[in-house]
Design a protein around this motif. Structure first.
Motif, PDB file in Angstrom:
ATOM      1  N   SER A 184      15.633 -39.375   2.221  1.00 15.05           N
ATOM      2  CA  SER A 184      14.627 -39.705   1.213  1.00 15.05           C
ATOM      3  C   SER A 184      13.661 -38.544   1.091  1.00 15.05           C
ATOM      4  N   ALA A 185      13.651 -37.884  -0.057  1.00 16.18           N
ATOM      5  CA  ALA A 185      12.847 -36.675  -0.261  1.00 16.18           C
ATOM      6  C   ALA A 185      11.621 -37.021  -1.087  1.00 16.18           C
ATOM      7  N   GLY A 186      10.644 -37.693  -0.434  1.00 14.90           N
ATOM      8  CA  GLY A 186       9.406 -38.045  -1.124  1.00 14.90           C
ATOM      9  C   GLY A 186       9.168 -39.542  -1.093  1.00 14.90           C
ATOM     10  N   MET A 187       8.219 -39.992  -1.941  1.00 15.73           N
ATOM     11  CA  MET A 187       7.856 -41.404  -1.932  1.00 15.73           C
ATOM     12  C   MET A 187       7.357 -41.803  -3.308  1.00 15.73           C
ATOM     13  N   ILE A 188       7.828 -42.967  -3.783  1.00 15.25           N
ATOM     14  CA  ILE A 188       7.291 -43.551  -5.009  1.00 15.25           C
ATOM     15  C   ILE A 188       6.095 -44.396  -4.598  1.00 15.25           C
ATOM     16  N   CYS A 189       4.931 -44.164  -5.209  1.00 17.56           N
ATOM     17  CA  CYS A 189       3.662 -44.663  -4.671  1.00 17.56           C
ATOM     18  C   CYS A 189       3.176 -45.940  -5.337  1.00 17.56           C
ATOM     19  N   SER A 190       2.447 -46.738  -4.528  1.00 19.09           N
ATOM     20  CA  SER A 190       1.733 -47.906  -5.040  1.00 19.09           C
ATOM     21  C   SER A 190       0.265 -47.520  -5.267  1.00 19.09           C
ATOM     22  N   GLU A 191      -0.472 -48.431  -5.898  1.00 16.80           N
ATOM     23  CA  GLU A 191      -1.900 -48.162  -6.147  1.00 16.80           C
ATOM     24  C   GLU A 191      -2.661 -48.012  -4.833  1.00 16.80           C
ATOM     25  N   ARG A 192      -2.362 -48.873  -3.861  1.00 14.08           N
ATOM     26  CA  ARG A 192      -3.108 -48.813  -2.606  1.00 14.08           C
ATOM     27  C   ARG A 192      -2.820 -47.511  -1.873  1.00 14.08           C
ATOM     28  N   GLU A 193      -1.576 -47.074  -1.901  1.00 14.03           N
ATOM     29  CA  GLU A 193      -1.229 -45.833  -1.205  1.00 14.03           C
ATOM     30  C   GLU A 193      -1.951 -44.636  -1.805  1.00 14.03           C
ATOM     31  N   LEU A 194      -2.246 -44.706  -3.101  1.00 12.88           N
ATOM     32  CA  LEU A 194      -2.970 -43.617  -3.757  1.00 12.88           C
ATOM     33  C   LEU A 194      -4.476 -43.806  -3.690  1.00 12.88           C
ATOM     34  N   GLY A 195      -4.934 -44.974  -3.207  1.00 19.31           N
ATOM     35  CA  GLY A 195      -6.360 -45.224  -3.088  1.00 19.31           C
ATOM     36  C   GLY A 195      -7.045 -45.514  -4.398  1.00 19.31           C
ATOM     37  N   ILE A 196      -6.286 -45.985  -5.411  1.00 16.11           N
ATOM     38  CA  ILE A 196      -6.904 -46.250  -6.713  1.00 16.11           C
ATOM     39  C   ILE A 196      -6.839 -47.730  -7.064  1.00 16.11           C
ATOM     40  N   GLY A 197      -6.446 -48.567  -6.137  1.00 18.53           N
ATOM     41  CA  GLY A 197      -6.380 -49.993  -6.381  1.00 18.53           C
ATOM     42  C   GLY A 197      -5.967 -50.710  -5.120  1.00 18.53           C
ATOM     43  N   ASP A 198      -5.815 -52.031  -5.242  1.00 22.14           N
ATOM     44  CA  ASP A 198      -5.499 -52.831  -4.061  1.00 22.14           C
ATOM     45  C   ASP A 198      -4.097 -53.419  -4.136  1.00 22.14           C
ATOM     46  N   ASP A 199      -3.361 -53.095  -5.180  1.00 22.78           N
ATOM     47  CA  ASP A 199      -2.020 -53.660  -5.356  1.00 22.78           C
ATOM     48  C   ASP A 199      -1.036 -52.951  -4.440  1.00 22.78           C
ATOM     49  N   HIS A 200      -0.434 -53.726  -3.530  1.00 21.40           N
ATOM     50  CA  HIS A 200       0.547 -53.158  -2.624  1.00 21.40           C
ATOM     51  C   HIS A 200       1.844 -53.972  -2.648  1.00 21.40           C
ATOM     52  N   ASP A 201       1.953 -54.911  -3.632  1.00 22.69           N
ATOM     53  CA  ASP A 201       3.152 -55.729  -3.723  1.00 22.69           C
ATOM     54  C   ASP A 201       4.319 -54.936  -4.291  1.00 22.69           C
ATOM     55  N   GLY A 202       4.003 -53.922  -5.013  1.00 19.39           N
ATOM     56  CA  GLY A 202       5.062 -53.087  -5.599  1.00 19.39           C
ATOM     57  C   GLY A 202       4.501 -51.739  -5.957  1.00 19.39           C
ATOM     58  N   ILE A 203       5.397 -50.850  -6.451  1.00 17.50           N
ATOM     59  CA  ILE A 203       4.926 -49.512  -6.797  1.00 17.50           C
ATOM     60  C   ILE A 203       4.203 -49.557  -8.143  1.00 17.50           C
ATOM     61  N   MET A 204       3.458 -48.509  -8.438  1.00 19.39           N
ATOM     62  CA  MET A 204       2.667 -48.456  -9.662  1.00 19.39           C
ATOM     63  C   MET A 204       3.546 -47.927 -10.802  1.00 19.39           C
TER      64      MET A 204
END
Length: 849
Positions: free
Chosen positions: A125-145
């Motif tokens: 896996s070369a990288g990561m598809i990000c969620s809002e919480r992982e980027l620090g711009i929201g609290d949604d962590h149920d799925g990616i943004m």
């Protein structure tokens, strides 16, 4: 308070090229403290990617992962699709997503996460598809943004997105946020509006008050509004707990509607996490304007709403799920005519009226509450909140209608709601009181020449209404500055806006004075003398227990009658104020010995309590209100006498042993000698008389008196039972003197004696007296009989033995004579000695050997 710079630009004309560091420096110049600068928590390559394929792969642990190929353009250096393992399932091929490539770093609440290419689930896996919480711009962590959903309705923006586009500016992760520390008197700066106003003062940039347009757009109150009554049977400082309450109703809201990306980003940058549209709107208004709001589920409320104090025994389950017992001092929001509490006013709402997933109609509350009342409730329930932080520092009472209008507009626009025509606006806040001030007062206080025009201009710039009558100004502060109540407050504003950096750094010239007071000089002499005698000064906390008095062998009831019991002691084991310094000094001695110091000499100068009569509680007044003269007199009368005492303790060797010979342990003669040395230093004649009081050994205790018999204190060897009870070294000696008595007895000036150059003459005499006769009595008799030419009397030998009858002792004294005008003859010296011996025989029945 975190202030996003892009948000700040909406209220004040911040230059386009101004950096966060420059803005922070400008705010510091105006008196706001910088706490830090913040940007998004992502570094490295974060780009837009388009999902090409996603293949579900069930795992042995029951989890299904997706093996995805994502087009990231040329961002990976090859142009080939990127293979990424993703555990989310809320996206599909063709969606635009945010991808962080190997080498990027995410700053998460758990710490730094460095992204790399790694093998997992059988793939690299070369990288990561990000969620809002992982980027620090929201609290949604149920799925990616999914960018298409995040920027829904912004078709032009989405059309311009291509794989490989830098996503950091797209998501606002490059935007700067300035964090400032807001002091308690500057509550209006707990908002972007307030900080923008301060930036305008610092730089001259044009400030646009957003509340003006909102207030103009707000419809007037009418009878169709939701019924609200304000009652308060327990006002704080004569002010009602709530003096304005605005209520607006919005119906048909889709609470599941997403919070706009720009609004969520601003909340995140300001340090708050997005939750739901109604909550996010109220938080946005509070951060922007400084007016806390609360949204109620309208279907759970029953008219009328009543604002009142809590009743005994009432309870409320707050939004945090805690069932709380309410205090009669709590200000409440209630419904059903005041029967049911639904919120602790200004602190937190109740769970029964919470806006939830099934809510469609809401009532928006914008109120003005009394600061002290809110502060007490927040502390009483240990429930600090963003709302209470603002209310307890003072919220602009003129802001309620504008804040409610902004909330209504946002709920209508983004939640699909419809605003009711009915508007509630009840209560009339007190207008700010005028302050009078001489126009030259700032110049006299600060020491900088401010012209009258400058003073008036600065005060008007901060929002004051200023009227000048000759050399006096009448200033009415703005509604958002409840801290401006005195002329001194206005002077501070003039100095602050004009520039603290323009106040010269010059040391003030001290006025000529009398220097130290007589009491201060005496205390310094005493401390210097004891330090010169090898003792170390200590300080002990003045708190003791009744058990300590018992351990000292004192009359506990008598000590308690003189002491003061603290209502809120630092320790329940020490609830009393000390009546003697020795009560706390023995602990210092014990601690020093326990830590390996064998030879100890300590002294302390401090206050003790000497209460006479019943302990009376002092009356209290609210903070910020000057007590009346009658109240001040009651307060002073309730304060007991607090004389200043001197105490000292010695243990171990007083004269140290060594190669020159054995040492000498400290004994009662050493503390007597300390008293003698102090008397000489202060030119105060003191005498010691045998006595027997606690906590001293009954046979090794001396009473210290002035020449007229006034009691100064006692010195002696501590009683063996006291030593054993407190764990002190054997035969420790101590003393305690009333220093105030010595201060009174010491003359402010002492006439120095003329140096006599004629030779001295000495004569020794041995006197036999009963064992019960104190040496001091014999010495006093010798002095009385020897006359004015006697210079010194010193005891140099004490004999008890076979040559004397049982119960008798021989005291050998050396008498030194000197005349100021001649050399004494042998006959004169003999006559003076005989006179001294005769005096001793008369007063003490002494017999010359």
């Amino acid at each position: 308070m975190r202030v996003p710079i892009d948000w700040l630009r909406e209220y004040v004309a911040v230059p386009h090229d101004a950096t966060g560091e420059q803005i922070a420096a400008d705010l510091v110049r105006i008196g706001l403290e910088e706490e830090g600068l913040h940007t998004g928590g992502v570094t490295g390559p974060l780009v837009v990617g388009r999902v090409l394929t996603m293949e579900p792969e069930p795992q042995k642990n029951g989890k299904t992962i997706n093996w995805c190929t994502v087009d990231v353009g040329d961002a990976n250096g090859t142009g080939e699709p990127q293979g990424i393992v993703c555990g989310a399932h809320n996206f599909a091929p063709g969606d635009l997503v945010a991808v962080i490539l190997p080498g990027g770093v995410l700053t998460t609440p758990q710490g730094r996460l460095e992204v790399g290419a790694r093998k997992t689930y059988g793939h690299v896996s070369a990288g990561m598809i990000c969620s809002e919480r992982e980027l620090g711009i929201g609290d949604d962590h149920d799925g990616i943004m999914v960018l298409g959903r995040r920027f829904a309705g912004q078709d032009d923006l989405l059309a311009g997105l291509t794989p490989g586009t830098d996503a950091i500016p797209l998501l606002g992760l490059d935007r700067e946020t300035v964090e400032v520390n807001v002091t308690p008197d500057r509550g209006y700066c707990f908002s972007v509006r307030g900080v923008a106003r301060e930036y305008s003062h610092a730089t001259g940039a044009e400030f646009t008050d957003p509340a003006l347009a909102l207030d103009a757009a707000a419809p007037p109150a009418n009878e169709a509004g939701f019924a609200v009554r304000l009652t308060d049977d327990d006002p704080v400082r004569g002010r009602p707990g709530c003096d304005r309450y605005v209520a607006r109703v919005v119906r048909g809201i889709d609470v599941a509607a997403p919070t706009p990306a720009w609004l969520a980003a601003r909340l995140t940058e300001a340090g708050m996490r997005p939750i739901s549209l109604p909550v996010d709107v109220t938080n946005y208004v509070m951060l922007g304007l400084g007016q806390p709001l609360h949204a109620f589920d309208l279907t759970t409320l029953e008219e009328p709403v009543v604002v009142r104090r809590a009743r005994a025994g009432e309870r409320l389950t707050t939004l945090d799920g805690v069932d709380r017992a309410l205090d009669t001092g709590d200000l409440l929001i209630t419904d059903h005519g005041g029967e049911r509490p639904v919120a602790i006013a200004g602190v937190m709402g109740g769970a029964q009226t919470e806006v939830g997933k099934g809510t469609h109609d809401v009532l928006v509350e914008a109120a003005h509450f009394e600061p002290v009342s809110i502060a007490r409730s927040a502390r009483r329930h240990r429930l600090p909140s963003e709302a209470s932080r603002r209310f307890e520092r003072g919220v602009d009472p003129a802001l309620a209608a504008a804040a409610a209008q902004l909330a209504v507009d946002l709920l209508v626009e983004h939640g699909g709601g419809v605003a009711d025509a009915g508007v509630t606006d009840v209560g009339t806040p007190d207008a700010p009181e005028a302050v009078t001030m001489p126009v030259d007062f700032p110049s006299r206080i600060v020491g900088v020449e401010y012209s009258a025009e400058e003073v008036v201009s600065i005060l008007r710039a901060i929002g004051c209404t200023v009227t000048r009558d000759a050399d006096e100004l009448t200033v009415v502060p703005p509604t958002w500055r409840p801290d401006l109540t005195t002329a001194a407050d206005l002077v501070e504003e003039v100095a602050r806006i004009h520039g603290y950096d323009r106040i010269p750094s010059a040391l003030p010239t001290p006025p000529g004075g009398a220097g130290l007071t007589h009491a201060q000089r005496v205390r310094r002499i005493v401390a210097d003398v004891l330090a010169g005698q090898g003792l170390f000064e200590v300080w002990g906390a003045p708190f003791v227990s009744a058990e300590r008095y018992a351990a000292l062998g004192l009359d506990v009831d008598a000590e308690l009658a003189r002491s003061v019991r603290l209502a809120n002691p630092l320790s329940d084991e020490q609830p009393l104020m000390r009546t003697r310094l020795l009560a706390t000094m023995v602990e210092a001695l014990r601690r020093n010995v326990a830590r390996g110091t064998r030879d100890v000499g300590l002294f302390e100068i401090g206050l003790v309590v000497d209460r006479r009569g019943e302990q009376r509680p002092a009356p209290t007044e609210d903070v910020g209100v000057r007590p009346s003269e009658e109240t001040l007199a009651e307060i002073r009368a309730a304060v007991p006498a607090q004389p200043r005492h001197l105490a000292f303790v010695l243990a171990g060797e007083r004269d140290r042993g060594g190669w020159w010979g054995p040492g000498r342990a400290a004994d009662v003669t050493d503390v007597v000698d300390l008293v003698r040395v102090l008397g000489v230093a202060l030119a105060v004649p003191v005498t010691t008389v045998a006595d027997g009081v606690a906590p001293y050994h009954p046979g090794r205790c001396a009473r210290v008196e002035l020449a007229d018999g006034t009691l100064v204190g006692h010195v002696g060897e501590l009683h063996p039972k006291v030593v054993a009870a407190l764990g002190l070294p054997a035969r420790s000696v101590a003393g305690e003197l009333d220093l105030d008595v010595l201060v009174t007895a010491a003359e402010p000036t002492v006439q120095a004696s003329t140096l006599v150059t004629f030779p001295m003459a000495q004569s020794d005499v041995a006197l036999v007296v009963d064992d019960a006769v104190p040496v001091a009595d014999v010495e006093a008799a010798l002095r009385e009989g020897a006359g004015e030419t006697l210079e010194t009397v010193s005891l140099f030998d004490v004999y008890r033995g076979d040559q004397l009858e049982p119960g008798r002792k021989s005291l050998a004294f050396r008498l030194t004579f000197r005349a100021a005008d001649r050399t004494l003859t042998t006959e004169e010296v003999s006559g003076l000695r005989d006179s001294a011996v005769a005096s001793a025989a008369r007063r003490t029945a002494a017999v010359q050997r």
